[in-house]
Design an enzyme around this catalytic site. Structure first.
Site: not given
Ligand code: NAD
Length: 248
Positions: A103, A120, A131, A151, A190, A216, A233
């Site tokens: 995240n 990430h 710069c 700049c 995911s 899921e 979570a």
């Molecule tokens: P993803 O969006 O691909 O998948 C989200 C996962 O979270 C799914 O498996 C889903 O079932 C699960 N989920 C949904 N609600 C949930 C909950 N309440 N508790 C626990 N799990 C839950 O996410 P990813 O695998 O992190 O990949 C997405 C990419 O996008 C990452 O690389 C990330 O950097 C970026 N991203 C970041 C943010 C953020 O910073 N919050 C938000 C969106 C995307």
């Protein structure tokens, strides 16, 4: 579910080095939509297009208008939820060494986790494409887009766009942690984005127990993870922390 919570508590208590790998799902309860699944900006913005460095380089103003500005507003309003707080609590209890996060929202640090690897990058800083100078996102003037540095160079989020390399230090340390840990909690991802999704595979191959927390199933479920605790979570982390506290 309580059987699995108990099992996770026992695994954590028996562990010498536990780490967590988190994804967008852990921040859903903070109001930040994940990539996959319903809601928010991703229904109108294709992350593979607007989250790609080639699109940004071609037209940074458009990516700022369509994606970054909205995401910045959502992230600015967000606060850590019980999922982030639960992981910070596990660290305070001496049961979790580090958090590797995909995240970019900074919520783990805000919740109190002290060793957070941002796989990430993050959205809290902007970096000049000319710069390399950095500026806090909240101090950036976005009245005209794309914002520019003193700049004159274009400012871009200090995150990793699709098509870019993972910061070498974060990648190297994550790999080391994956190899060293004996428990990895995989929360709200995911497991589709690589190389982040490879970390549980490395951990598994080097003997760690893999605990998934997700409403899921994922490609890891039944193959790489030992068990899946199905749920959000926040609820799962609350139940786990309570169980650990009751076990003394
Ligand atoms: P993803 O969006 O691909 O998948 C989200 C996962 O979270 C799914 O498996 C889903 O079932 C699960 N989920 C949904 N609600 C949930 C909950 N309440 N508790 C626990 N799990 C839950 O996410 P990813 O695998 O992190 O990949 C997405 C990419 O996008 C990452 O690389 C990330 O950097 C970026 N991203 C970041 C943010 C953020 O910073 N919050 C938000 C969106 C995307």
């Amino acid at each position: 579910m309580m059987d699995l919570i108990r099992r996770a508590a026992e695994d954590l208590l028996a562990s010498k080095c536990a780490v967590a790998l988190t994804g967008a799902g852990i921040s859903v309860e903070s109001g930040i939509p994940p990539f996959r699944g319903k809601g928010g900006i991703w229904e109108r913005v294709d992350p593979m297009e607007f989250g790609h460095i080639d699109t940004f380089e071609k037209d940074p103003g458009k990516v700022w208008r369509v994606l970054i500005r909205d995401l910045k507003e959502i992230i600015d309003r967000a606060a850590p939820n019980d999922g982030h707080k639960g992981l910070a609590r596990l660290e305070a209890m001496g049961l979790l060494a580090s958090v590797i996060t995909q995240n970019v929202d900074g919520l783990h640090q805000m919740a109190g986790s002290t060793d957070v690897l941002e796989f990430h990058g993050n959205c809290a800083w902007q970096r000049c494409m000319d710069c390399g100078g950095k500026k806090r996102t909240r101090d950036v003037d976005i009245s005209s887009l794309p914002p520019v540095c003193a700049c004159g160079g274009v400012l871009r989020p200090d995150w990793v766009f699709f098509g870019e390399e993972i910061p070498p230090a974060a990648l190297q340390r994550s790999r080391q942690l994956a190899m060293r840990c004996d428990v990895m909690m995989v929360v709200g991802t995911s497991a589709m984005v690589h190389p982040a999704a490879t970390m549980p595979v490395i951990a598994r191959e080097t003997g760690a127990r893999i605990i998934e927390i997700n409403p899921e199933r994922t490609p890891l479920t039944g193959y790489v993870s030992d068990y899946l605790i199905r749920g959000g979570a926040g609820d799962v982390m609350n139940a786990l922390v309570s169980e650990l506290e009751s076990m003394g």
